[in-house]
Design a protein around this motif. Structure first.
Motif, PDB file in Angstrom:
ATOM      1  N   ASN A  39       0.802  -1.229   0.000  1.00  0.00           N
ATOM      2  CA  ASN A  39       0.000   0.000   0.000  1.00  0.00           C
ATOM      3  C   ASN A  39       0.831   1.274   0.000  1.00  0.00           C
ATOM      4  O   ASN A  39       0.300   2.337   0.321  1.00  0.00           O
ATOM      5  CB  ASN A  39      -0.931   0.027   1.227  1.00  0.00           C
ATOM      6  N   ALA A  40       2.112   1.199  -0.314  1.00  0.00           N
ATOM      7  CA  ALA A  40       2.979   2.380  -0.280  1.00  0.00           C
ATOM      8  C   ALA A  40       2.441   3.456  -1.208  1.00  0.00           C
ATOM      9  O   ALA A  40       2.159   3.200  -2.371  1.00  0.00           O
ATOM     10  CB  ALA A  40       4.400   2.002  -0.668  1.00  0.00           C
ATOM     11  N   SER A  41       2.283   4.656  -0.636  1.00  0.00           N
ATOM     12  CA  SER A  41       1.688   5.717  -1.447  1.00  0.00           C
ATOM     13  C   SER A  41       2.471   7.024  -1.432  1.00  0.00           C
ATOM     14  O   SER A  41       2.167   7.925  -2.183  1.00  0.00           O
ATOM     15  CB  SER A  41       0.263   6.002  -0.950  1.00  0.00           C
ATOM     16  N   GLY A  42       3.482   7.121  -0.598  1.00  0.00           N
ATOM     17  CA  GLY A  42       4.205   8.383  -0.557  1.00  0.00           C
ATOM     18  C   GLY A  42       5.580   8.232   0.041  1.00  0.00           C
ATOM     19  O   GLY A  42       6.022   7.143   0.408  1.00  0.00           O
ATOM     20  N   ASP A  46       5.896   6.527   3.461  1.00  0.00           N
ATOM     21  CA  ASP A  46       5.853   5.064   3.411  1.00  0.00           C
ATOM     22  C   ASP A  46       7.199   4.499   2.976  1.00  0.00           C
ATOM     23  O   ASP A  46       7.671   3.500   3.526  1.00  0.00           O
ATOM     24  CB  ASP A  46       4.761   4.583   2.455  1.00  0.00           C
TER      25      ASP A  46
END
Length: 131
Positions: A74-77, A80
Protein backbone atom coordinates in the motif's frame (compact mmCIF):
# COMPACT_ATOMS: atom_id res chain seq x y z
CA UNK A 1 3.17 -5.74 38.98
CA UNK A 2 -0.46 -5.35 38.00
CA UNK A 3 -3.82 -7.04 38.08
CA UNK A 4 -5.10 -9.24 35.27
CA UNK A 5 -6.27 -7.30 32.24
CA UNK A 6 -4.22 -4.15 32.90
CA UNK A 7 -2.06 -4.53 29.79
CA UNK A 8 1.21 -6.00 31.08
CA UNK A 9 1.49 -8.57 28.29
CA UNK A 10 0.46 -6.01 25.67
CA UNK A 11 3.16 -3.63 26.89
CA UNK A 12 5.78 -6.39 26.67
CA UNK A 13 4.66 -7.28 23.14
CA UNK A 14 4.87 -3.62 22.13
CA UNK A 15 8.33 -3.29 23.67
CA UNK A 16 9.48 -6.42 21.83
CA UNK A 17 8.16 -5.06 18.53
CA UNK A 18 9.67 -1.61 19.22
CA UNK A 19 6.29 0.04 18.82
CA UNK A 20 6.99 2.15 21.92
CA UNK A 21 10.80 2.00 21.95
CA UNK A 22 11.33 5.40 20.34
CA UNK A 23 8.96 7.02 22.81
CA UNK A 24 10.68 5.62 25.92
CA UNK A 25 14.25 6.07 24.72
CA UNK A 26 15.34 2.50 24.03
CA UNK A 27 18.75 2.33 22.46
CA UNK A 28 18.95 0.44 19.15
CA UNK A 29 21.24 -2.13 20.80
CA UNK A 30 18.63 -3.07 23.44
CA UNK A 31 16.49 -6.06 22.53
CA UNK A 32 13.35 -7.26 24.28
CA UNK A 33 12.16 -10.78 23.59
CA UNK A 34 8.65 -11.79 24.54
CA UNK A 35 7.92 -15.47 25.05
CA UNK A 36 4.39 -16.71 25.61
CA UNK A 37 3.99 -18.69 28.82
CA UNK A 38 1.50 -21.16 27.39
CA UNK A 39 1.30 -23.20 24.22
CA UNK A 40 -2.13 -22.74 22.72
CA UNK A 41 -2.33 -23.57 19.05
CA UNK A 42 -5.24 -23.17 16.68
CA UNK A 43 -6.09 -25.77 14.04
CA UNK A 44 -3.80 -24.19 11.47
CA UNK A 45 -0.89 -24.01 13.90
CA UNK A 46 -1.38 -27.66 14.88
CA UNK A 47 -0.28 -28.43 11.29
CA UNK A 48 2.92 -26.40 11.62
CA UNK A 49 6.38 -27.84 12.19
CA UNK A 50 8.16 -26.89 15.44
CA UNK A 51 10.47 -24.49 13.57
CA UNK A 52 7.41 -22.59 12.30
CA UNK A 53 6.15 -22.20 15.87
CA UNK A 54 9.54 -20.89 17.01
CA UNK A 55 9.62 -18.38 14.15
CA UNK A 56 6.06 -17.29 14.91
CA UNK A 57 7.03 -16.74 18.56
CA UNK A 58 9.56 -14.09 17.52
CA UNK A 59 7.06 -11.27 17.96
CA UNK A 60 9.39 -8.46 16.93
CA UNK A 61 10.35 -10.15 13.66
CA UNK A 62 6.80 -11.26 12.89
CA UNK A 63 5.33 -7.79 13.46
CA UNK A 64 8.06 -6.14 11.41
CA UNK A 65 7.45 -8.57 8.53
CA UNK A 66 3.70 -7.97 8.73
CA UNK A 67 4.25 -4.21 8.71
CA UNK A 68 6.64 -4.49 5.77
CA UNK A 69 4.15 -6.56 3.77
CA UNK A 70 1.41 -4.02 4.46
CA UNK A 71 3.63 -1.05 3.59
CA UNK A 72 4.89 -2.62 0.39
CA UNK A 73 1.40 -3.45 -0.82
CA UNK A 74 0.00 0.00 0.00
CA UNK A 75 2.98 2.38 -0.28
CA UNK A 76 1.69 5.72 -1.45
CA UNK A 77 4.21 8.38 -0.56
CA UNK A 78 7.63 9.39 0.67
CA UNK A 79 6.66 8.67 4.29
CA UNK A 80 5.85 5.06 3.41
CA UNK A 81 9.13 4.69 1.52
CA UNK A 82 11.04 6.01 4.53
CA UNK A 83 9.18 3.69 6.90
CA UNK A 84 9.92 0.73 4.62
CA UNK A 85 13.62 1.63 4.87
CA UNK A 86 13.40 1.82 8.68
CA UNK A 87 11.64 -1.55 8.87
CA UNK A 88 14.34 -3.10 6.64
CA UNK A 89 17.00 -1.65 8.96
CA UNK A 90 15.27 -3.15 12.00
CA UNK A 91 14.99 -6.53 10.26
CA UNK A 92 18.70 -6.37 9.41
CA UNK A 93 19.62 -5.40 12.99
CA UNK A 94 17.82 -8.46 14.40
CA UNK A 95 19.39 -10.67 11.71
CA UNK A 96 15.99 -11.67 10.38
CA UNK A 97 17.47 -13.44 7.37
CA UNK A 98 19.12 -16.04 9.64
CA UNK A 99 16.04 -16.60 11.82
CA UNK A 100 15.19 -20.01 10.33
CA UNK A 101 18.70 -21.36 10.88
CA UNK A 102 18.78 -20.01 14.45
CA UNK A 103 15.33 -21.48 15.19
CA UNK A 104 16.49 -24.87 13.90
CA UNK A 105 19.61 -24.67 16.07
CA UNK A 106 17.48 -23.77 19.09
CA UNK A 107 15.33 -26.84 18.53
CA UNK A 108 18.43 -29.05 18.27
CA UNK A 109 19.70 -27.52 21.52
CA UNK A 110 16.39 -28.44 23.18
CA UNK A 111 16.86 -32.05 22.15
CA UNK A 112 14.77 -32.18 18.99
CA UNK A 113 16.05 -34.82 16.62
CA UNK A 114 15.55 -34.32 12.90
CA UNK A 115 12.70 -36.82 13.10
CA UNK A 116 10.94 -34.92 15.93
CA UNK A 117 11.52 -31.57 14.23
CA UNK A 118 9.87 -32.91 11.07
CA UNK A 119 6.64 -33.82 12.89
CA UNK A 120 3.60 -31.58 12.89
CA UNK A 121 2.81 -30.01 16.25
CA UNK A 122 -0.32 -32.13 16.64
CA UNK A 123 1.88 -35.23 16.50
CA UNK A 124 4.09 -34.17 19.43
CA UNK A 125 3.51 -35.02 23.09
CA UNK A 126 2.72 -32.24 25.54
CA UNK A 127 6.29 -32.07 26.82
CA UNK A 128 7.76 -31.67 23.34
CA UNK A 129 5.12 -29.08 22.46
CA UNK A 130 6.06 -26.88 25.42
CA UNK A 131 9.74 -27.02 24.56
Amino acid sequence: IGRNGTGKSTLLKYLASRRVGDKVGFSEDVFVHYVNQEVTLNEEQEEWLPVDVVLHADVQRRLLLEELKELESNASGEGDVQRISVVHEHLDSIESSSAHARASQLLRSLGFSEELASRKMKQLSGGWRVR
